[in-house]
Design a protein around this motif. Structure first.
Motif, PDB file in Angstrom:
ATOM      1  N   LEU A 299       0.824  -1.204   0.000  1.00 23.05           N
ATOM      2  CA  LEU A 299       0.000   0.000   0.000  1.00 23.05           C
ATOM      3  C   LEU A 299       0.859   1.255   0.000  1.00 23.05           C
ATOM      4  O   LEU A 299       0.482   2.278  -0.578  1.00 23.05           O
ATOM      5  CB  LEU A 299      -0.919  -0.003   1.228  1.00 23.05           C
ATOM      6  N   VAL A 300       2.028   1.168   0.662  1.00 21.05           N
ATOM      7  CA  VAL A 300       2.954   2.304   0.654  1.00 21.05           C
ATOM      8  C   VAL A 300       3.448   2.546  -0.765  1.00 21.05           C
ATOM      9  O   VAL A 300       3.558   3.693  -1.218  1.00 21.05           O
ATOM     10  CB  VAL A 300       4.137   2.061   1.610  1.00 21.05           C
TER      11      VAL A 300
ATOM     12  N   TRP B 162       0.702   4.214  -2.730  1.00 22.41           N
ATOM     13  CA  TRP B 162       0.651   5.631  -2.386  1.00 22.41           C
ATOM     14  C   TRP B 162       1.859   6.371  -2.962  1.00 22.41           C
ATOM     15  O   TRP B 162       1.757   7.528  -3.368  1.00 22.41           O
ATOM     16  CB  TRP B 162       0.592   5.801  -0.875  1.00 22.41           C
ATOM     17  N   ASP B 163       2.991   5.694  -2.996  1.00 24.73           N
ATOM     18  CA  ASP B 163       4.205   6.278  -3.547  1.00 24.73           C
ATOM     19  C   ASP B 163       3.986   6.699  -4.998  1.00 24.73           C
ATOM     20  O   ASP B 163       4.391   7.787  -5.416  1.00 24.73           O
ATOM     21  CB  ASP B 163       5.342   5.254  -3.463  1.00 24.73           C
TER      22      ASP B 163
ATOM     23  N   LEU C 257       1.138   7.420  -6.383  1.00 28.45           N
ATOM     24  CA  LEU C 257       0.160   8.491  -6.459  1.00 28.45           C
ATOM     25  C   LEU C 257       0.707   9.815  -5.925  1.00 28.45           C
ATOM     26  O   LEU C 257       0.412  10.879  -6.467  1.00 28.45           O
ATOM     27  CB  LEU C 257      -1.095   8.099  -5.668  1.00 28.45           C
ATOM     28  N   ASP C 258       1.512   9.743  -4.877  1.00 28.88           N
ATOM     29  CA  ASP C 258       2.013  10.959  -4.237  1.00 28.88           C
ATOM     30  C   ASP C 258       3.296  11.449  -4.909  1.00 28.88           C
ATOM     31  O   ASP C 258       3.286  12.420  -5.674  1.00 28.88           O
ATOM     32  CB  ASP C 258       2.253  10.687  -2.757  1.00 28.88           C
TER      33      ASP C 258
END
Length: 319
Positions: A62-63, A66-67, A69-70
């Motif tokens: 999940l990190v 998110w990585d 996306l962010d």
């Protein structure tokens, strides 16, 4: 190479006329401006990137999601804006947020909902079993993904992005082989890498067939809800497989299993030019320099892996 610097800590992403490199503690991007200079932006990783989640199997996937996306989208925006000749051409703030939202919605719709709805439609028309419907859905999803990648790969601007993608892979492959990080040296290394995002996508598609088949025959609402809600689960499973495969890629069976992933990368990479390799190497060196600095602050006994002595090209700023 120091033991605590071995991959999979290091990875990257192609940008518009640039490359993003990510370590355990730091991230850096090198982007060639329209004036021909290489601008480097680096920053320490904070928050969730240094949390315990990064060490917990499956949750760390999940990190990574998110990585993408962010950090990925933020630096993609930066690289796009550096190419803008006028201030009015830059995409920032609410406009960029809306662009990201629409892009994600289209991706979910095209790659998850569209195959599911087509599969459900075929079930109604042909009287297919739930298992056969899910199999057809998976095949449709695979064809859509490959067709989409092939299609955008014919756009000249995207071909340049794929060239930087190839430069990123070659640089990391060269670093893993402890080779000198110069364009002529790095260019000898493969375009493919087992931890590539393309491999992640293909793995996710294959796993979706298995996971969605376990759900059995669902009504229309259940199909739509499950395809959206289970994306994080698929991302976690795909990341763990990619990580495991990368760690065991020298085993004959694993080498055979990852062949489709490497083949698909032929669609998302292009042989980079020397100037693209220069950008990628510059990004990697900037990331590694900050990575060493931050690691030493956290652990004075940390064994530094220094980049080659030649200095990075162009302007540099830290965020």
């Amino acid at each position: 190479m120091a033991e605590n610097l071995k991959l999979p800590s290091y990875g990257g992403q192609a940008l518009i006329e640039g490359v993003l490199m990510r370590g355990r503690y730091a991230v850096a991007a090198a982007i060639r401006t329209p004036q021909g200079q290489i601008e480097v932006v680096s920053e320490p990783l904070k928050g969730i990137y240094l949390s315990r989640l990064t060490a917990i199997p499956f949750l760390r996937g999940l990190v990574i999601l998110w990585d993408a996306l962010d950090l990925g989208m933020r630096y993609l925006s930066l690289s796009a804006n550096l190419q803008a000749e006028k201030e009015s051409e830059k995409i920032e703030g609410a406009t960029w947020a809306a662009t990201i939202f629409v892009s994600l919605a289209l991706a979910v719709g095209l790659f998850f909902l569209f195959p599911a709805l087509v599969g459900k439609g075929l079930q109604s028309l042909l009287g297919l079993t739930g298992w056969a419907t899910n199999l057809f859905e998976g095949l449709i999803r695979l064809f859509v993904v490959i067709g989409y990648i092939w299609g955008i790969g014919r756009i000249p601007d995207i071909q340049r992005v794929f060239g930087y993608h190839g430069a990123e892979h070659k640089t990391i492959n060269a670093f893993e082989a402890s080779a000198e990080l110069t364009p002529s040296s790095v260019d000898r290394y493969p375009l493919e890498h087992p931890r590539c995002g393309t491999s992640f996508i293909l793995t996710l598609v294959v796993l979706s067939v298995v996971l969605f088949s376990l759900l059995g025959d669902l009504p229309w609402v259940g199909v739509i809800a499950s395809r959206i809600l289970l994306i994080p689960i698929l991302a976690m499973l795909a990341y763990e497989y990619i990580r495991w495969a990368a760690d065991h890629r020298n085993h004959p069976l694993v080498a055979w299993l990852i062949r489709p992933n490497l083949w698909l990368q032929q669609l998302t990479t292009r042989p980079p030019s020397p100037d693209m390799l220069e950008v990628s190497i510059t990004a990697f060196k900037a990331m590694l320099e900050l990575e060493n600095q931050l690691a030493l602050e956290r652990n004075p006994r940390y064994q530094v892996s220094a980049p080659p002595s030649d200095a990075a090209v162009g302007a540099h700023r830290s965020q």
